[in-house]
Design a protein around this motif. Structure first.
Motif, PDB file in Angstrom:
ATOM      1  N   LYS A  37       0.836  -1.198   0.000  1.00 14.91           N
ATOM      2  CA  LYS A  37       0.000   0.000   0.000  1.00 14.91           C
ATOM      3  C   LYS A  37       0.873   1.252   0.000  1.00 14.91           C
ATOM      4  N   VAL A  38       0.244   2.374  -0.345  1.00 16.07           N
ATOM      5  CA  VAL A  38       0.905   3.669  -0.300  1.00 16.07           C
ATOM      6  C   VAL A  38       0.942   4.115   1.153  1.00 16.07           C
ATOM      7  N   ILE A  39       2.147   4.433   1.635  1.00 17.28           N
ATOM      8  CA  ILE A  39       2.304   4.840   3.040  1.00 17.28           C
ATOM      9  C   ILE A  39       2.757   6.291   3.184  1.00 17.28           C
ATOM     10  N   GLY A  40       2.977   6.960   2.056  1.00 18.80           N
ATOM     11  CA  GLY A  40       3.357   8.361   2.103  1.00 18.80           C
ATOM     12  C   GLY A  40       3.390   8.934   0.707  1.00 18.80           C
ATOM     13  N   PHE A  41       3.465  10.259   0.645  1.00 20.97           N
ATOM     14  CA  PHE A  41       3.585  10.914  -0.657  1.00 20.97           C
ATOM     15  C   PHE A  41       4.234  12.278  -0.486  1.00 20.97           C
ATOM     16  N   VAL A  42       4.787  12.763  -1.582  1.00 14.28           N
ATOM     17  CA  VAL A  42       5.271  14.137  -1.659  1.00 14.28           C
ATOM     18  C   VAL A  42       4.728  14.720  -2.950  1.00 14.28           C
ATOM     19  N   GLY A  43       4.216  15.938  -2.862  1.00 14.37           N
ATOM     20  CA  GLY A  43       3.730  16.656  -4.033  1.00 14.37           C
ATOM     21  C   GLY A  43       4.628  17.845  -4.301  1.00 14.37           C
ATOM     22  N   VAL A  44       5.007  18.022  -5.550  1.00 17.14           N
ATOM     23  CA  VAL A  44       5.868  19.138  -5.926  1.00 17.14           C
ATOM     24  C   VAL A  44       5.253  19.878  -7.106  1.00 17.14           C
ATOM     25  N   MET A  45       5.605  21.141  -7.202  1.00 19.04           N
ATOM     26  CA  MET A  45       5.165  21.937  -8.344  1.00 19.04           C
ATOM     27  C   MET A  45       6.369  22.601  -8.988  1.00 19.04           C
ATOM     28  N   ARG A  46       6.270  22.750 -10.276  1.00 22.80           N
ATOM     29  CA  ARG A  46       7.329  23.398 -11.055  1.00 22.80           C
ATOM     30  C   ARG A  46       6.900  24.830 -11.334  1.00 22.80           C
ATOM     31  N   GLY A  47       7.832  25.754 -11.143  1.00 25.66           N
ATOM     32  CA  GLY A  47       7.513  27.157 -11.383  1.00 25.66           C
ATOM     33  C   GLY A  47       8.692  27.911 -11.956  1.00 25.66           C
ATOM     34  N   LEU A  48       8.472  29.171 -12.200  1.00 25.23           N
ATOM     35  CA  LEU A  48       9.509  30.058 -12.695  1.00 25.23           C
ATOM     36  C   LEU A  48       9.929  30.993 -11.576  1.00 25.23           C
ATOM     37  N   ALA A  49      11.214  31.298 -11.526  1.00 23.01           N
ATOM     38  CA  ALA A  49      11.731  32.192 -10.500  1.00 23.01           C
ATOM     39  C   ALA A  49      11.954  33.581 -11.078  1.00 23.01           C
ATOM     40  N   PHE A  50      11.783  34.595 -10.253  1.00 22.02           N
ATOM     41  CA  PHE A  50      12.069  35.961 -10.675  1.00 22.02           C
ATOM     42  C   PHE A  50      13.564  36.211 -10.763  1.00 22.02           C
ATOM     43  N   GLU A  51      14.324  35.629  -9.843  1.00 25.14           N
ATOM     44  CA  GLU A  51      15.742  35.954  -9.713  1.00 25.14           C
ATOM     45  C   GLU A  51      16.677  35.033 -10.478  1.00 25.14           C
ATOM     46  N   LEU A  52      16.153  33.969 -11.068  1.00 24.66           N
ATOM     47  CA  LEU A  52      16.984  32.991 -11.772  1.00 24.66           C
ATOM     48  C   LEU A  52      16.399  32.667 -13.139  1.00 24.66           C
ATOM     49  N   ASP A  53      17.267  32.291 -14.069  1.00 27.93           N
ATOM     50  CA  ASP A  53      16.783  31.747 -15.327  1.00 27.93           C
ATOM     51  C   ASP A  53      16.352  30.310 -15.076  1.00 27.93           C
ATOM     52  N   GLY A  54      15.382  29.870 -15.807  1.00 31.12           N
ATOM     53  CA  GLY A  54      14.970  28.480 -15.690  1.00 31.12           C
ATOM     54  C   GLY A  54      13.863  28.281 -14.677  1.00 31.12           C
ATOM     55  N   GLU A  55      13.672  27.033 -14.314  1.00 30.09           N
ATOM     56  CA  GLU A  55      12.578  26.628 -13.439  1.00 30.09           C
ATOM     57  C   GLU A  55      13.106  26.142 -12.104  1.00 30.09           C
ATOM     58  N   TYR A  56      12.213  26.037 -11.140  1.00 31.88           N
ATOM     59  CA  TYR A  56      12.529  25.460  -9.847  1.00 31.88           C
ATOM     60  C   TYR A  56      11.403  24.512  -9.470  1.00 31.88           C
ATOM     61  N   VAL A  87       8.366  21.838  -2.940  1.00 30.08           N
ATOM     62  CA  VAL A  87       7.550  20.840  -2.242  1.00 30.08           C
ATOM     63  C   VAL A  87       6.319  21.549  -1.705  1.00 30.08           C
ATOM     64  N   ILE A  88       5.137  21.040  -2.048  1.00 29.19           N
ATOM     65  CA  ILE A  88       3.898  21.669  -1.590  1.00 29.19           C
ATOM     66  C   ILE A  88       3.115  20.787  -0.619  1.00 29.19           C
ATOM     67  N   ALA A  89       3.458  19.511  -0.547  1.00 28.70           N
ATOM     68  CA  ALA A  89       2.795  18.614   0.396  1.00 28.70           C
ATOM     69  C   ALA A  89       3.701  17.418   0.660  1.00 28.70           C
TER      70      ALA A  89
END
Length: 98
Positions: free
Chosen positions: A57-76, A79-81
């Motif tokens: 069974k599933v005993i844990g999870f991590v949720g992540v989101m990809r976004g854009l940063a103001f101070e850096l080129d590229g994405e970051y 962890v949101i959950a």
């Protein structure tokens, strides 16, 4: 330690993740609201969910989101959950999900 597998979420994991959100994170929203949110996240290419599976069974999870940063080129990635079933806490599951 038991056989712990970290893998990307698939559609059959939705109910397990909803259970962890409601039971182990303490969000007692109406079931359909949580379910619908997990489905929307699963279907959105800017989000990823990884689960910890003990082979049964599933005993844990991590949720992540990809976004854009103001101070850096590229994405970051942010962890949101992160949740681990109460019976598996302090056993390194959360660390493996990070």
């Amino acid at each position: 330690m038991w056989n712990l597998i970290i893998r990307e979420m698939d559609a059959k994991d939705v109910l397990s993740i909803v259970g962890l959100i409601r039971r182990d994170l303490g969000y007692d929203d109406i079931y359909s609201d949580v379910y619908d949110r997990v489905i929307r996240i699963y279907e959105n290419e800017n989000y990823k969910v990884f689960v910890a599976d003990d082979g049964e069974k599933v005993i844990g999870f991590v949720g992540v989101m990809r976004g854009l940063a103001f101070e850096l080129d590229g994405e970051y990635v942010r962890v949101i959950a992160l949740a681990v079933s109460a019976e598996y806490r302090s056993k390194g599951v959360g660390s493996r999900l990070e």
